[in-house]
Design an enzyme around this catalytic site. Structure first.
Site, PDB file in Angstrom:
ATOM      1  N   SER A 185       0.784  -1.223   0.000  1.00 19.54           N
ATOM      2  CA  SER A 185       0.000   0.000   0.000  1.00 19.54           C
ATOM      3  C   SER A 185       0.819   1.278   0.000  1.00 19.54           C
ATOM      4  O   SER A 185       0.297   2.345  -0.337  1.00 19.54           O
ATOM      5  CB  SER A 185      -0.954   0.018   1.195  1.00 19.54           C
ATOM      6  OG  SER A 185      -0.237  -0.071   2.408  1.00 19.54           O
ATOM      7  N   HIS A 213      -5.620  -3.437  -2.349  1.00 17.38           N
ATOM      8  CA  HIS A 213      -5.229  -2.495  -3.399  1.00 17.38           C
ATOM      9  C   HIS A 213      -5.109  -3.158  -4.772  1.00 17.38           C
ATOM     10  O   HIS A 213      -4.769  -2.485  -5.743  1.00 17.38           O
ATOM     11  CB  HIS A 213      -3.906  -1.829  -3.038  1.00 17.38           C
ATOM     12  CG  HIS A 213      -3.997  -0.938  -1.840  1.00 17.38           C
ATOM     13  ND1 HIS A 213      -4.347   0.391  -1.918  1.00 17.38           N
ATOM     14  CD2 HIS A 213      -3.807  -1.192  -0.521  1.00 17.38           C
ATOM     15  CE1 HIS A 213      -4.361   0.920  -0.705  1.00 17.38           C
ATOM     16  NE2 HIS A 213      -4.039  -0.018   0.157  1.00 17.38           N
ATOM     17  N   LYS A 244     -11.893   0.866  -1.708  1.00 17.92           N
ATOM     18  CA  LYS A 244     -10.997   1.338  -2.754  1.00 17.92           C
ATOM     19  C   LYS A 244     -11.711   1.228  -4.102  1.00 17.92           C
ATOM     20  O   LYS A 244     -12.551   2.051  -4.401  1.00 17.92           O
ATOM     21  CB  LYS A 244      -9.689   0.576  -2.671  1.00 17.92           C
ATOM     22  CG  LYS A 244      -8.964   0.960  -1.369  1.00 17.92           C
ATOM     23  CD  LYS A 244      -8.018  -0.049  -0.862  1.00 17.92           C
ATOM     24  CE  LYS A 244      -7.314   0.449   0.398  1.00 17.92           C
ATOM     25  NZ  LYS A 244      -8.128   0.346   1.618  1.00 17.92           N
TER      26      LYS A 244
END
Length: 401
Positions: A185, A213, A244
């Site tokens: 990340s 991610h 996300k």
């Protein structure tokens, strides 16, 4: 009554006040309007390069409409945990779709991605087991390993020789699990999953991949790290988050039906937390459908990512080993990183400063997150401002000296 030792600890914590006095405090900035790539703060237009909304779906009409419809049908929340009264048909439907998307038998939703890692990492290995972590794994994984009461071992970041050294020292019959970020990340690099799964098979270890991610970003139609490498079967557990690419809030773990059944009845962060609100579930489900049906969004994300990364390198910035929409611009000095961040904010660019203890003090950086919906004009504006501030603060001169 606060004990003296705690009072002294609180009084010694002065960094936030120091940053505020210096005009460089970068946290808790209240956003007045959010339009994905642009936000309004203090009445000013700010280009957003600090959001993890990689697909740019938080304002997509299908996503917002799905959330509104769910509120009308289910109310604002479930007022209880999944274990008791907090399961709706939407929860079950999304779990089935998530499991199918990442190629696993079943999935289980948690209220946040942090809790998904916390609950999963803490539950399986027990007091006699071993959890093996990449040294740069996310904080939620680290906290889960602490909660597990298992022995915790770490290996140097993405260093497969060091991973094998650690594995070779654990008895074969010990329950052990390797837990890694798919995309890291802060650094933006990808784990060496082919070698990790090979070593796991050799030393009889489970593999868990945190795809917070990676979901929506890599793999066929955003199916994540395991799909990206063709190793879905070799990855025992796949974790993902909604906050996300899926434009919502929540998290999940996908694995075998047997392991999900065990988690349902043993993962305390899930059992004792209120469930994801139906509106957030519906928003995530709509976002997942858009990602699956519009692969051009993933193409746009990578076009923007490659353009931004190559442009930053051409300007002379150090982005290290990043190969994803997470692009670190290394400053390698805590105070200068705060100054760089503040000047960019004043220029209308929102980025995230990452300093120690989140990273080593000589690895401090400005973290840019790229979206599929950033326009070329927005990218160029950000590049121009980054170059301007770097010249003003002599960042590139320090790098080359």
């Amino acid at each position: 009554m606060i004990q003296q030792s705690l009072q002294e600890k609180l009084q010694a914590f002065t960094l936030p006040d120091q940053l505020k006095k210096a005009g460089m405090y970068p946290y808790f900035r209240p956003i007045e309007e959010n339009h994905d790539t642009e936000v309004k703060i203090d009445g000013r237009r700010i280009l957003m390069f600090g959001s993890n909304s990689y697909m740019g779906l938080t304002n997509h009409p299908k996503v917002t409409e799905a959330a509104k419809k769910a509120i009308q049908q289910y109310g604002s929340c479930c007022s209880g945990s999944r274990f008791l009264n907090g399961t709706s048909k939407l929860h079950i439907e999304l779990e089935e779709k998530l499991a199918d998307h990442v190629g696993k038998e079943a999935a289980l939703m948690f209220t946040t991605g942090f809790q998904a890692n916390l609950g999963t990492v803490a539950t399986f290995t027990g007091r006699t087991g071993v959890i093996i972590l990449d040294e740069l794994d996310h904080a939620s994984i680290i906290e889960g390993s602490r909660l597990s009461f298992s022995k915790v071992l770490k290996f140097a970041h993405n260093d497969m020789n060091d991973l094998e050294r650690v594995l070779s020292r654990v008895p074969v019959d010990t329950v052990k699990m390797i837990v890694v970020d798919g995309i890291f990340s802060m650094e933006g690099d990808i784990c060496n999953l082919p070698e990790i799964t090979r070593l796991a098979n050799q030393y009889q270890a489970l593999v868990m991949v945190d795809d917070a991610h990676a979901l929506g970003v890599i793999g066929d139609r955003g199916k994540g790290t395991s799909n990206h490498f063709g190793l879905t079967e070799e990855s025992d557990l796949i974790m993902g988050t909604f906050s996300k690419s899926l434009a919502s809030v929540g998290g999940f773990i996908a694995t075998t039906k047997e392991m999900i059944n065990y988690l349902k009845h043993n993962a305390r962060p899930m059992i004792f937390s209120a469930s994801v609100p139906p509106s957030a579930v519906a928003a995530a489900m709509a976002a997942l459908e858009i990602i699956q049906n519009e692969p051009e969004r993933q193409d746009a994300l990578w076009e923007n990512t490659n353009y931004m990364a190559s442009s930053l390198q051409e300007l002379g910035f150090d982005i290290n080993t990043s190969k994803t929409p997470i692009i670190p611009v290394y400053i390698r000095d805590n105070e200068l990183t705060f100054r760089f961040n503040q000047r960019l904010y004043e220029e209308g660019i929102f980025v995230n400063p990452v300093v120690s203890p989140a990273v080593k003090s000589d690895a401090s950086l400005i973290r840019l997150s790229i979206m599929a919906t950033h326009t070329r004009e927005q990218l160029n504006e950000a590049l121009g401002k980054i170059e301007k501030v770097a010249n003003e603060l002599h960042v590139l001169e320090m790098k080359h000296s």
